[in-house]
Structure formats: structure tokens, C-alpha cells
Design an enzyme around this catalytic site. Structure first.
Site, PDB file in Angstrom:
ATOM      1  N   GLY A   1      31.457  39.858  43.354  1.00 54.89           N
ATOM      2  CA  GLY A   1      32.472  40.751  42.993  1.00 54.89           C
ATOM      3  C   GLY A   1      33.662  39.882  42.019  1.00 54.89           C
ATOM      4  CG  ASN A   2      35.539  41.994  39.208  1.00 56.58           C
ATOM      5  OD1 ASN A   2      36.615  42.472  39.410  1.00 56.58           O
ATOM      6  ND2 ASN A   2      34.224  42.389  38.679  1.00 56.58           N
ATOM      7  CE1 TYR A   3      39.753  36.405  43.586  1.00 57.25           C
ATOM      8  CE2 TYR A   3      39.428  35.281  41.502  1.00 57.25           C
ATOM      9  CZ  TYR A   3      39.590  35.420  42.940  1.00 57.25           C
ATOM     10  OH  TYR A   3      39.260  34.276  43.569  1.00 57.25           O
TER      11      TYR A   3
END
Ligand code: CTP
Length: 399
Positions: free
Chosen positions: A208-210
């Protein structure tokens, strides 16, 4: 500019109430019709005589007239007004608004209002920072209300910090901007993407990412408040807008986001891609959880995802407007310009990820818009909701 606009001003018990007679005067000068509601504690900070004189209107406070026993129609007030501004909103009032505790005319009117609601918190710095207050503000923000964030400065307690009510001149500007832009997107259909995508590795893990999705959510809320029929396609996020004017389509992976975008893009006039789509996804997804093995570590082979924005750029009709985002850490404008050209966009919104107050997981953003005709427009640091308005106004112009 505010001629004929009915503005309901709810004042609660905070020292900053002393600024409200100035605001009433400014609003009246602009031609607005102002009705003031005071909470019982607000009487300790500002007098109804001042407010009724300046507003040229009766000041309301009691849910019913004690002499005649007649009910004050809070339902009517919230229906016939064009805007309900609650300023200053004390910690207690914020809490009541967030949780639906309707124990005075300000709060009953809030529950019965159908017009846009702006809330300007004001209190001491520690009360403002307290998680209870911050959570209440988040609830109200999420509900689609515009929060006029308090500024930093000297507070009545002698402390310094956040909690200072925005100056009346600035509140007036926010209200004027709102009426200037309200309904600018009436009858238009806008597609917005937001949040990260999750790319599964096995049944319990993902890449995923932030991205928090806050910018995309702000865009959707603002688009809806400007009259657009809004569709929000979003990856997993901490919160989703609950406005009845926004259709929320939840997806998980880049592939699902691509499919949803391809399905909805043709029906929309504008598409804004604020999502942080994964550029890579595991080539295969394990059916069972990958177990630890002695002396070996698993390797995950990745493949590229489809660039959704570039796909939409290929399909874009002449009557559609396509907008992308570029979050860059170096060669900011060169990289963004390349994306603008290669993805066939009308404009690209550029963030410098290294600037504080911009990018992922913060409530503000600092943007520059690069247009396909080479023009460039830079904006100062603002709350994401106000940044969203700048982007949507730019889109309305291109349309
Ligand atoms: N984007 C997209 N589909 C992808 C990747 C990106 O639609 N698979 C969109 C984003 O929503 C954003 C724009 O493309 O509007 C730019 O995204 P960004 O991550 O800044 O750039 P990339 O094109 O992915 O290039 P790079 O990661 O190399 O900077």
C-alpha cells in the site's frame, strides 16, 4: 455581493464572541440579511442589544417565547437561510453539534438545517488541542461542514497558540468566496478518485502507500457543495464522505480502480485523479498465507499496473476535462510537465512532497497548477477544502 443572502449566525459562549458585532456589521454592509442566535452562555460575552441593533433584527435565543408560550421555529430558520455560520463555536458547542445534543436554539437549529454550515472553533489552546475537541471537529468536517480553522496567536488566557477565532474580515472573505463559487458546477458531473490502492500479496498482506485520501475527499465535498453531481472512486481510507450528494464507490486494487474509472468516465464532464494508485502489483497472489521458512526469504515479483490517468487521457472527448496530480520530490516542474503532456491532461496539480504543509496525511496543501497551454498558477498554503475549491474553479474555467 451578499445582497438578499440570508445568513444565520450562531454565537456560543467563547470570549471571541466580542468579534461578532464587527462581523454582523460587515455582513450587513455587503447587503446580507443577518439573524443572530445566542446560546445561553453567549450572553455573558456579547449583548443582544448590540447584535440586534447592528443586524436590525431580533436576536433569538429561547426555543420558545416564555410570555406567549409560542415555539421559535428553528426548523424554518435552518430551511430558509442560505448559510448557517456558527462562530465562535466553543468546545461545548462543538461537542453538542458533533453528537446531536440539541439543548438550545443554536443546536436544535443545527439539527434542523438544510443549508451549508460553516463552523469557526475558538477556545484556549489546550482545550483546542485536546483529542476530544479534535475528534469532534473531525466528525463535523467529515459531515461536510466547512471548518474555519482557528489561527495561532495571543489568547485571552494569556497563553499563545491555536484557538484564536479567525478575524471578521477573513470570515467575510470566506463567506463571499463561497457565494461567488456556489453553484458554479451546477448540472455538471464530476468524477474524483482518492486514497491509496492495496495490492494483495497473500490473503493477509498487501502493498500500500501512505495516502490518506484527504485531498480527494475535500475535492468531492467541495464539488458537491458547488452543485456538481459527484462520484468518488476510492481505495481504503480512514473515512469516507457521508454527504448524500456524493456517490461513493469503494475499490481495493489498481485494477478495480481502473475498471470503475473506465465505466464512469464517459458519463462525466470532469475527472480529477487524486488517488495514489500503486504503480506495481504482485505478479501472482498467493492463495494461502506465505509462511516463514528457515534460511530463505520469499521474493515477490512485481508487474506494472495500468496507468489509469493515461488510459482516460486516450479516451478523453473534446468536451471533457481531465486533471491529474503529481507528487514530486525532485525536478518538480519538469516531471509534472512531462506527465501533463504524456497523459493528455487539461491541467496537472503539482505538490512538492518535500515542503512541510503539503502532500500526504496533512490537512493543508500547497499547490501549483500547470495548464496544457503552458500557463502556471501558484497558490499559498491552505486547508485542503480551500485548495479543492481553487482546483474546481480552475476546472470550471476550462469547462
Ligand atoms: N496515476 C494513475 N494510475 C497509475 C498511476 C498514477 O491514474 N497507475 C495518476 C495519479 O492518480 C496522478 C497521476 O497519475 O493523478 C500522477 O501520479 P504520480 O504517482 O505522481 O506519477 P506516476 O505517473 O505514477 O509516475 P512516477 O511514480 O514515476 O512519478
Amino acid at each position: 455581493m451578499l445582497k438578499g443572502k440570508k445568513i444565520l449566525l450562531g454565537i456560543s459562549g467563547s470570549i471571541a464572541a466580542y468579534k461578532m458585532p464587527f462581523l454582523v456589521r460587515l455582513l450587513k454592509k455587503e447587503g446580507a440579511e443577518v439573524t443572530v442566535i445566542l446560546t445561553p452562555t453567549a450572553f455573558d460575552f456579547v449583548t443582544p442589544l448590540t447584535l440586534s441593533t447592528l443586524s436590525e433584527n431580533e436576536v433569538l435565543s429561547d426555543p420558545y417565547d416564555k410570555k406567549s408560550g409560542r415555539w421559535t421555529s428553528h426548523v424554518n430558520l435552518g430551511i430558509t437561510s442560505n448559510l448557517y455560520l456558527i462562530a465562535p463555536a466553543s468546545a461545548a458547542t462543538l461537542s453538542k453539534l458533533a453528537h446531536g445534543l440539541a439543548d438550545n436554539l443554536l443546536t436544535t437549529t443545527y439539527l434542523a438545517s438544510r443549508c451549508p454550515v460553516f463552523i469557526a472553533p475558538a477556545m484556549d489552546v489546550d482545550m483546542f488541542r485536546h483529542p476530544a475537541t479534535q475528534e469532534n471537529i473531525e466528525i463535523l468536517r467529515k459531515r461536510g461542514h466547512l471548518i474555519i480553522d482557528p489561527g495561532e496567536g495571543d489568547l485571552a488566557s494569556g497563553l499563545k497558540g491555536a484557538g484564536r477565532l479567525e478575524d471578521p474580515e477573513n470570515i467575510l472573505k470566506i463567506i463571499k468566496d463561497f457565494f461567488l463559487t456556489a453553484q458554479r458546477l451546477n448540472g455538471k458531473k464530476i468524477l474524483i478518485t482518492a486514497g491509496p490502492t492495496y495490492e494483495p500479496i497473500d490473503p493477509v498482506r498487501f502493498i500500500g502507500n501512505y495516502s490518506s485520501g484527504k485531498m480527494g475527499v475535500a475535492l468531492a465535498e467541495e464539488a458537491a457543495s458547488m452543485g456538481a453531481e459527484t462520484t468518488l472512486i476510492c481505495g481504503p481510507m480512514a473515512y469516507y464522505p457521508e454527504s448524500k450528494w456524493i456517490k461513493v464507490i469503494k475499490v481495493q486494487t489498481a485494477q478495480q480502480m481502473l475498471e470503475a474509472c473506465l465505466e464512469h468516465f464517459p458519463q462525466n464532464d470532469v475527472a480529477i485523479k487524486a488517488a495514489a494508485v500503486a504503480d506495481f502489483t504482485p505478479e501472482t497472489v498467493e492463495e494461502e498465507k506465505i509462511k516463514k521458512q528457515k534460511n530463505t526469504t520469499p521474493e515477490i515479483k512485481l508487474k506494472s499496473t495500468v496507468d489509469i490517468l493515461a488510459q482516460l487521457g486516450k479516451q478523453k472527448r473534446a468536451d471533457q476535462v481531465l486533471i491529474g496530480f503529481a507528487l514530486e520530490t525532485e525536478h518538480v516542474f519538469e516531471n509534472a510537465e512531462k506527465k501533463l503532456r504524456e497523459k493528455n491532461l487539461d491541467f496537472i496539480v503539482v505538490n512538492d512532497a518535500k515542503k512541510s504543509g503539503a502532500g500526504f496525511n496533512v490537512d493543508t496543501n500547497i499547490i501549483t497548477i500547470l495548464y496544457s497551454d503552458g500557463k502556471k498558477q501558484s497558490f499559498e498554503q491552505k486547508q485542503k477544502r480551500l485548495v479543492a475549491r481553487d482546483i474546481l474553479l480552475a476546472a470550471a474555467k476550462v469547462l
